[in-house]
Write a protein that holds these residues in place. Structure first.
Motif, PDB file in Angstrom:
ATOM      1  N   MET A 222       2.365  20.134  49.395  1.00 49.73           N
ATOM      2  CA  MET A 222       3.209  21.074  50.143  1.00 49.73           C
ATOM      3  C   MET A 222       2.665  22.494  50.018  1.00 49.73           C
ATOM      4  N   LEU A 223       2.230  22.880  48.823  1.00 54.24           N
ATOM      5  CA  LEU A 223       1.631  24.199  48.645  1.00 54.24           C
ATOM      6  C   LEU A 223       0.343  24.330  49.453  1.00 54.24           C
ATOM      7  N   TRP A 224      -0.485  23.280  49.444  1.00 55.28           N
ATOM      8  CA  TRP A 224      -1.751  23.301  50.174  1.00 55.28           C
ATOM      9  C   TRP A 224      -1.514  23.464  51.677  1.00 55.28           C
ATOM     10  N   VAL A 225      -0.568  22.725  52.214  1.00 58.28           N
ATOM     11  CA  VAL A 225      -0.262  22.841  53.641  1.00 58.28           C
ATOM     12  C   VAL A 225       0.301  24.223  53.947  1.00 58.28           C
ATOM     13  N   GLY A 226       1.108  24.754  53.061  1.00 55.34           N
ATOM     14  CA  GLY A 226       1.644  26.101  53.255  1.00 55.34           C
ATOM     15  C   GLY A 226       0.557  27.161  53.255  1.00 55.34           C
ATOM     16  N   VAL A 227      -0.394  27.048  52.338  1.00 60.01           N
ATOM     17  CA  VAL A 227      -1.499  28.011  52.275  1.00 60.01           C
ATOM     18  C   VAL A 227      -2.357  27.914  53.535  1.00 60.01           C
ATOM     19  N   LEU A 228      -2.657  26.701  53.969  1.00 64.55           N
ATOM     20  CA  LEU A 228      -3.454  26.539  55.191  1.00 64.55           C
ATOM     21  C   LEU A 228      -2.702  27.055  56.407  1.00 64.55           C
ATOM     22  N   SER A 229      -1.409  26.855  56.469  1.00 62.44           N
ATOM     23  CA  SER A 229      -0.612  27.364  57.591  1.00 62.44           C
ATOM     24  C   SER A 229      -0.618  28.881  57.608  1.00 62.44           C
ATOM     25  N   TRP A 230      -0.444  29.494  56.448  1.00 63.46           N
ATOM     26  CA  TRP A 230      -0.460  30.952  56.365  1.00 63.46           C
ATOM     27  C   TRP A 230      -1.819  31.498  56.785  1.00 63.46           C
ATOM     28  N   ALA A 231      -2.906  30.867  56.325  1.00 64.28           N
ATOM     29  CA  ALA A 231      -4.244  31.324  56.694  1.00 64.28           C
ATOM     30  C   ALA A 231      -4.469  31.163  58.193  1.00 64.28           C
ATOM     31  N   GLY A 232      -4.018  30.075  58.771  1.00 65.43           N
ATOM     32  CA  GLY A 232      -4.169  29.859  60.201  1.00 65.43           C
ATOM     33  C   GLY A 232      -3.399  30.876  61.015  1.00 65.43           C
ATOM     34  N   MET A 233      -2.186  31.192  60.576  1.00 63.60           N
ATOM     35  CA  MET A 233      -1.398  32.203  61.283  1.00 63.60           C
ATOM     36  C   MET A 233      -2.066  33.573  61.191  1.00 63.60           C
TER      37      MET A 233
END
Length: 90
Positions: free
Chosen positions: A41-52
């Motif tokens: 969940m943290l990994w997906v959150g970090v990737l989502s933030w970076a993508g945004m």
């Protein structure tokens, strides 16, 4: 890691000695649970933030570049219209 915890002599001696190992089992269950649920969940959150963030930067640069091109085209059109008006008056 599981071998180290469950190969201990306290886990093999008796039922009462196994109670001491309940803490170790609890820690192992927490670690396994966090590895399967919390870390992804943290990994997906970090990737989502970076993508945004990257998407926002790309959008900003594209809008700035189109504004420059639009103002240059508008200025060129105005000059061409002024030149055509002068030619039509003659």
């Amino acid at each position: 890691m599981v071998d180290l915890i469950y190969r201990s002599e306290a886990a093999k001696l008796s039922f009462m000695a196994g109670i001491n190992n309940v803490y170790d089992r609890g820690v192992m269950m927490f670690v396994e649970w966090s590895m399967f649920f919390i870390f992804p969940m943290l990994w997906v959150g970090v990737l989502s933030w970076a993508g945004m963030s990257v998407g926002s930067a790309v959008q900003s640069s594209l809008s700035n570049s189109t504004q420059i091109a639009q103002s240059a085209g508008s200025e060129g059109g105005n000059k061409l219209q002024g030149a055509a008006t002068k030619m039509a008056r003659k």
